[in-house]
Design an enzyme around this catalytic site. Structure first.
Site, PDB file in Angstrom:
ATOM      1  N   ARG A 258       0.833  -1.201   0.000  1.00  0.00           N
ATOM      2  CA  ARG A 258       0.000   0.000   0.000  1.00  0.00           C
ATOM      3  C   ARG A 258       0.867   1.250   0.000  1.00  0.00           C
ATOM      4  O   ARG A 258       1.806   1.354   0.783  1.00  0.00           O
ATOM      5  CB  ARG A 258      -0.912  -0.019   1.234  1.00  0.00           C
ATOM      6  N   ARG A 273       1.244   1.052  10.359  1.00  0.00           N
ATOM      7  CA  ARG A 273       0.865   1.447   8.998  1.00  0.00           C
ATOM      8  C   ARG A 273       2.112   1.398   8.133  1.00  0.00           C
ATOM      9  O   ARG A 273       2.995   2.242   8.270  1.00  0.00           O
ATOM     10  CB  ARG A 273       0.249   2.847   9.023  1.00  0.00           C
ATOM     11  N   GLU A 345      -8.177  -0.721  14.799  1.00  0.00           N
ATOM     12  CA  GLU A 345      -8.611  -1.792  13.904  1.00  0.00           C
ATOM     13  C   GLU A 345      -7.498  -2.808  13.683  1.00  0.00           C
ATOM     14  O   GLU A 345      -6.385  -2.468  13.295  1.00  0.00           O
ATOM     15  CB  GLU A 345      -9.029  -1.206  12.547  1.00  0.00           C
ATOM     16  N   SER A 348     -11.206  -6.811   9.967  1.00  0.00           N
ATOM     17  CA  SER A 348     -12.547  -6.351   9.613  1.00  0.00           C
ATOM     18  C   SER A 348     -13.153  -7.377   8.665  1.00  0.00           C
ATOM     19  O   SER A 348     -12.445  -8.232   8.142  1.00  0.00           O
ATOM     20  CB  SER A 348     -12.497  -4.974   8.963  1.00  0.00           C
ATOM     21  N   ARG A 386       0.647  -5.449  11.885  1.00  0.00           N
ATOM     22  CA  ARG A 386      -0.113  -4.707  12.883  1.00  0.00           C
ATOM     23  C   ARG A 386      -0.449  -5.590  14.094  1.00  0.00           C
ATOM     24  O   ARG A 386      -0.466  -5.108  15.232  1.00  0.00           O
ATOM     25  CB  ARG A 386      -1.391  -4.148  12.256  1.00  0.00           C
TER      26      ARG A 386
END
Length: 428
Positions: A258, A273, A345, A348, A386
């Site tokens: 990403r 991140r 988070e 999900s 994470r």
RNA sequence: GGAGGCUUCGCCUAGUCCGGUCUAUGGCGCCGCACUGCUAAUGCGGUUUGGGUUUUGGCCCAUCCCGGGUUCAAAUCCCGGAGCCUCCGCCA
């Protein structure tokens, strides 16, 4: 893409969905108009083509005397068809554009509104009080020799890292735990390509919705995926699946990339991140009527996974305005990060109903044997970097050591605690 | 990287040289009917997908890997692309 039949039958439902998301309601009327216009244009072109076909057939049967006249008529019709076809193509393109501009119809239970309107459904586990100054995961990870951020930056730039020693073992332990549990729950393990063709990226919507987030390999016209949802969803593109034995469930492992454009200053420290991480992703293809139940199944898997990691978490029912374009409903699972004093988070899960599969052309047979678009659902089993960050922070102890959840120990040499400088060889 | 072969309605396959009757052949599978103590065998019929239209009987259009082109007309001819296979080269 939403179901056009649903739109024609119940446009108010779609309008209500747009309202809940905070999207433009008039897009619904533009889509309806484009749909009507396209059907009219296609009808005209089809009729002309039928006439032209008949004329073309008569060329062969014509006597030599009639032939020039017949040929003339056929030629004229062919020209008309060409014009009508172009009009139909333009109308079709307009429909497609209008179609793409509308996000999936939200489930009726979804809380309306934006980010602040998401609803916490439940909180599970205890948030402990630490009677010592908590250190963030980077401090702990660096001290353990688990994370090397500086050298990550030296070699690859910001938001890159090396996992070393216990960090590297944690990566494999989490992957093993996720895959093992997924297989036990009936998911087929998959190792998916992280580099895909533009079609796969476009079909899953990532080129339009997350264009800025995507790495391109221009020289070879390939894209680095941000999640294995992309290759797994595209894997069955343009297929008719046999779902008679129930949903097709996959647990895909892949690297994820990403660009994190537009997130300057956010989570700049550590591995919460990053530009690259590995992830085990759950993905289900199922009959539309089974989607809601399947969604709860994915949620249950994710909850049990966090429980196995001995982490307290909360389940958030994401509000309409914060849903992704393809999701009709989404739950986030947020785990406690002591240095941030909040839940963040970790995983999900989204129910995309038939929205994603319609564009991908993935169908199955209904009870009557007719093809119908399937529903797709995705969920995170474990986003590894994470999760490591959370584990290190949450399970830290005053002396700088880190408690190892029981479920991970089989892949960490049986060790119950990670201590700076320890030997990683299996404990006796 | 180089050379060659291939891709047809679930699977296999005919057709492509030489454009029209391809509204695509045959087999397997599947569905229905008939025959039959039962099963099997046999016979007859049906069986791609998408769109449009419909008095719900149908009818029309598209679809032969994908995209362009030539032509009144393309599975068939031309150009571009993708995938698969074989061989050579290189490579962890």
């Amino acid at each position: 893409m939403i179901d056009l039949r649903l739109l024609r039958d119940d446009p108010d439902l779609v309008r209500a969905s747009q309202r809940a998301r905070g999207d433009d309601e008039s897009a619904v009327d533009r889509l309806l108009a484009a749909d009507t216009e396209r059907r009219a244009a296609v009808h005209r072109a089809d009729d002309l083509r039928a006439a032209q076909k008949a004329a073309s057939q008569s060329v062969k049967k014509a006597t030599p005397e009639e032939r020039p006249a017949v040929l003339e008529r056929a030629k004229a019709l062919a020209a008309e068809v060409k014009v009508a076809e172009e009009e139909a193509r333009v109308a079709d393109e307009a429909l497609r554009a209008a179609h793409m501009s509308i996000a999936n119809v939200v489930a009726p239970e979804v809380p309306p509104g934006g980010e602040d309107d998401s609803v916490t459904l439940r909180t599970v586990g205890e948030v402990p009080t630490y009677d010592f100054p908590v250190r963030d995961h980077l401090e702990i990870g660096t001290a353990l020799g688990a994370i090397d951020m500086e050298r990550g930056a030296k070699v690859s730039g910001s938001r890159f890292y090396f996992l070393t020693g216990p960090g590297a073992l944690l990566e494999f332990a989490l992957a093993q735990l996720a895959i093992t549990r997924a297989v036990a729950a009936g998911f087929t393990p998959v190792v998916a390509p992280a580099l895909v063709r533009p079609e796969a990226m476009a079909a899953t919507g990532f080129l339009t919705e997350h264009d800025e987030e995507v790495y391109r390999v221009e020289r070879d016209d390939l894209y680095l995926v941000g999640t294995s949802e992309v290759p797994i969803a595209a894997m069955h593109g343009d297929e008719v699946l046999d779902l008679s034995a129930g949903p097709k469930r996959y647990a895909g492992w892949s690297a994820c990339f990403r660009r994190e454009a537009g997130s300057y200053g956010k989570d700049t420290k550590g591995i919460i991140r990053v530009h690259w991480f590995d992830k085990v992703e759950l993905f289900s293809f199922c009959a539309p009527e089974d989607a809601a139940a399947e969604h709860l199944r994915l949620l249950q898997f994710e909850e049990e996974f966090l429980q196995a990691l001995e982490l307290p978490y909360r389940v958030v029912d994401i509000a309409a305005g914060d849903l992704g374009t393809s999701a009709s409903r989404k739950y986030d699972l947020e785990a406690w990060f002591p240095t941030q004093g909040t839940y963040r988070e970790l995983t999900s899960t989204s129910d995309c109903t038939t929205f994603q599969a319609r564009r991908l052309g993935i169908r199955s047979r209904d009870a009557d044997g007719k093809p119908q678009t399937v529903a797709t659902l995705n969920g995170t089993a474990c986003a590894i970097a994470r999760t490591i960050a959370c584990l290190l922070e949450f399970h830290q102890r005053a002396d700088g050591s880190v408690h190892v959840p029981v479920a991970l120990r089989p892949w960490l040499g049986g060790h119950a605690v990670l201590t700076p400088g320890m030997s990683l060889a299996p404990s006796a």
